[in-house]
Design a protein around this motif. Structure first.
Motif, PDB file in Angstrom:
ATOM      1  N   ALA A   1       0.840  -1.199   0.000  1.00  0.00           N
ATOM      2  CA  ALA A   1       0.000   0.000   0.000  1.00  0.00           C
ATOM      3  C   ALA A   1       0.879   1.254   0.000  1.00  0.00           C
ATOM      4  CB  ALA A   1      -0.897  -0.009   1.232  1.00  0.00           C
ATOM      5  N   ASN A   2       0.267   2.421  -0.152  1.00  0.00           N
ATOM      6  CA  ASN A   2       0.991   3.693  -0.062  1.00  0.00           C
ATOM      7  C   ASN A   2       1.710   3.758   1.275  1.00  0.00           C
ATOM      8  OD1 ASN A   2      -1.768   4.981  -1.714  1.00  0.00           O
ATOM      9  ND2 ASN A   2       0.267   5.117  -2.549  1.00  0.00           N
ATOM     10  N   GLY A   3       2.963   4.157   1.226  1.00  0.00           N
ATOM     11  CA  GLY A   3       3.723   4.326   2.457  1.00  0.00           C
ATOM     12  C   GLY A   3       4.295   3.046   3.038  1.00  0.00           C
ATOM     13  N   ALA A   4       4.165   1.919   2.323  1.00  0.00           N
ATOM     14  CA  ALA A   4       4.635   0.637   2.853  1.00  0.00           C
ATOM     15  C   ALA A   4       6.159   0.562   2.904  1.00  0.00           C
ATOM     16  CB  ALA A   4       4.083  -0.514   2.019  1.00  0.00           C
ATOM     17  N   GLY A   5       6.825   1.370   2.064  1.00  0.00           N
ATOM     18  CA  GLY A   5       8.294   1.358   2.068  1.00  0.00           C
ATOM     19  C   GLY A   5       8.916   0.923   0.746  1.00  0.00           C
ATOM     20  N   LYS A   6       8.112   0.836  -0.295  1.00  0.00           N
ATOM     21  CA  LYS A   6       8.613   0.332  -1.583  1.00  0.00           C
ATOM     22  C   LYS A   6       9.690   1.245  -2.176  1.00  0.00           C
ATOM     23  CE  LYS A   6       4.452   0.396  -3.379  1.00  0.00           C
ATOM     24  NZ  LYS A   6       3.730   1.099  -2.288  1.00  0.00           N
ATOM     25  N   SER A   7       9.371   2.538  -2.244  1.00  0.00           N
ATOM     26  CA  SER A   7      10.363   3.472  -2.793  1.00  0.00           C
ATOM     27  C   SER A   7      11.598   3.528  -1.901  1.00  0.00           C
ATOM     28  CB  SER A   7       9.781   4.882  -2.915  1.00  0.00           C
ATOM     29  OG  SER A   7       8.625   4.869  -3.705  1.00  0.00           O
ATOM     30  N   THR A   8      11.374   3.433  -0.599  1.00  0.00           N
ATOM     31  CA  THR A   8      12.504   3.476   0.344  1.00  0.00           C
ATOM     32  C   THR A   8      13.464   2.317   0.094  1.00  0.00           C
ATOM     33  OG1 THR A   8      11.108   4.548   1.984  1.00  0.00           O
ATOM     34  CG2 THR A   8      13.119   3.506   2.797  1.00  0.00           C
ATOM     35  N   LEU A   9      12.917   1.157  -0.253  1.00  0.00           N
ATOM     36  CA  LEU A   9      13.784   0.017  -0.534  1.00  0.00           C
ATOM     37  C   LEU A   9      14.679   0.321  -1.738  1.00  0.00           C
ATOM     38  CD1 LEU A   9      14.652  -2.875   0.059  1.00  0.00           C
ATOM     39  CD2 LEU A   9      12.882  -3.633  -1.520  1.00  0.00           C
TER      40      LEU A   9
HETATM   41  P1  ATP Z   1       3.921   4.976  -2.277  1.00  0.00           P
HETATM   42  O1  ATP Z   1       3.284   3.830  -2.950  1.00  0.00           O
HETATM   43  O2  ATP Z   1       2.908   5.907  -1.663  1.00  0.00           O
HETATM   44  O3  ATP Z   1       4.967   5.673  -3.074  1.00  0.00           O
HETATM   45  P2  ATP Z   1       5.975   3.577  -0.759  1.00  0.00           P
HETATM   46  O4  ATP Z   1       5.635   2.170  -0.403  1.00  0.00           O
HETATM   47  O5  ATP Z   1       6.901   3.802  -1.865  1.00  0.00           O
HETATM   48  O6  ATP Z   1       4.625   4.383  -0.966  1.00  0.00           O
HETATM   49  P3  ATP Z   1       7.830   5.082   0.813  1.00  0.00           P
HETATM   50  O7  ATP Z   1       7.857   6.283  -0.048  1.00  0.00           O
HETATM   51  O8  ATP Z   1       8.979   4.160   0.765  1.00  0.00           O
HETATM   52  O9  ATP Z   1       6.500   4.259   0.555  1.00  0.00           O
HETATM   53  O10 ATP Z   1       7.604   5.576   2.307  1.00  0.00           O
HETATM   54  C1  ATP Z   1       7.725   4.718   3.440  1.00  0.00           C
HETATM   55  C2  ATP Z   1       7.535   5.516   4.710  1.00  0.00           C
HETATM   56  O11 ATP Z   1       8.617   6.455   4.875  1.00  0.00           O
HETATM   57  C3  ATP Z   1       6.265   6.369   4.723  1.00  0.00           C
HETATM   58  O12 ATP Z   1       5.742   6.344   6.018  1.00  0.00           O
HETATM   59  C4  ATP Z   1       6.752   7.756   4.366  1.00  0.00           C
HETATM   60  O13 ATP Z   1       5.932   8.749   4.945  1.00  0.00           O
HETATM   61  C5  ATP Z   1       8.133   7.787   4.963  1.00  0.00           C
HETATM   62  N1  ATP Z   1       9.032   8.657   4.166  1.00  0.00           N
HETATM   63  C6  ATP Z   1       9.331   8.540   2.865  1.00  0.00           C
HETATM   64  N2  ATP Z   1      10.186   9.485   2.461  1.00  0.00           N
HETATM   65  C7  ATP Z   1      10.445  10.248   3.547  1.00  0.00           C
HETATM   66  C8  ATP Z   1      11.247  11.391   3.802  1.00  0.00           C
HETATM   67  N3  ATP Z   1      12.004  11.940   2.846  1.00  0.00           N
HETATM   68  N4  ATP Z   1      11.243  11.901   5.056  1.00  0.00           N
HETATM   69  C9  ATP Z   1      10.496  11.345   6.033  1.00  0.00           C
HETATM   70  N5  ATP Z   1       9.724  10.258   5.867  1.00  0.00           N
HETATM   71  C10 ATP Z   1       9.694   9.714   4.647  1.00  0.00           C
END
Ligand code: ATP
Length: 239
Positions: free
Chosen positions: A39-47
């Protein structure tokens, strides 16, 4: 035995006191399409950003072809053969299609003949970009811009291509075309890590998938099996 390209072990990453990834284990083998669902915010982009050295890593290991990436900087990691196409197609709108593609070669220096070969290869995969090679990036349609972003990444000859939400905002017909191209890249032995909201489309072309929830891997397995998993169907496939 499939050749391992990436082995992520016990990876935790954070933004300040926000823990975005918690003890993640992921393996990617050569020639696979591995999909990340969540889901949104799960951490995919962070990985993906963690792999590229763009996020603070608290603990764990990211081995790429046996080499540790944790502690390395993006400018050291990209030339090793890892390329990310970020969400929202960051192309240069004021530059021609061809100039955009040439920029893709900047980080991996090689003989000019090789750059020419790559350009020909990319135009073969994306004939539409060839037709529009002198057009400004900003005048391309959304789908064409996404293709340009992927094509530019290919110009660096990545071993591992990471795509963050490539189908975002595209019409279904274009998504089909784009995913056909991603599949074709796999057949040419590229390895792909694919993040997608469109889980049905992603699982249809992926070999394996991982599900991320709140920064943790909660499920992993063959993409084919995920497509019929009742939990996945309910959560991600709208069924
Ligand atoms: P989406 O599908 O919405 O892009 P995602 O799975 O890629 O979501 P991420 O962008 O990896 O999610 O975010 C994971 C968590 O880290 C979220 O809670 C987000 O708010 C937090 N986060 C992401 N980038 C930052 C940042 N630059 N500073 C602080 N928190 C962040």
């Amino acid at each position: 035995m499939a050749e391992n390209i990436m082995k992520i072990t016990n990876l935790s990453s954070s933004y300040g006191n926000i823990k975005a990834l918690k003890n993640i284990d992921i393996e990617i083998n050569k020639g696979e399409i591995v999909s990340l669902l969540g889901a949104n915010g799960a951490g995919k982009s962070t990985l993906m950003k963690s792999i590229l050295g763009m996020v603070h890593i608290d603990e764990g290991s990211i081995l790429y072809k046996g080499q540790e990436l944790v502690g390395k900087k993006s400018h050291e990691i990209v030339p090793m053969g890892i390329s990310l196409v970020p969400e929202g197609r960051k192309i240069f709108i004021e530059l021609s299609v061809e100039k955009n593609l040439e920029i893709g070669t900047f980080f991996r220096k090689r003989p000019p003949e090789r750059d020419k070969e790559l350009l020909d290869m990319v135009y073969k995969v994306f004939p539409r970009l060839y037709e529009r090679r002198n057009q400004l990036g900003g005048t391309l349609s959304g789908g064409e811009q996404q293709m340009l972003a992927i094509a530019r990444a290919l110009m660096s000859e990545p071993v591992l291509l990471m795509l963050d939400e490539p189908s975002l905002g595209l019409a279904p017909k274009i998504v089909g075309e784009l995913f056909g191209i991603i599949k074709q890249l796999r057949e040419e032995n590229m390895t792909v890590l694919l993040v997608e909201q469109n889980a049905t489309a992603a699982l249809a072309i992926a070999d394996r998938a991982y599900v991320l929830e709140n920064g943790r891997i909660t499920l992993s397995g063959a993409a084919r099996e995920m497509l019929t998993n009742p939990e996945i169907k309910r959560m991600y496939l709208g069924g």
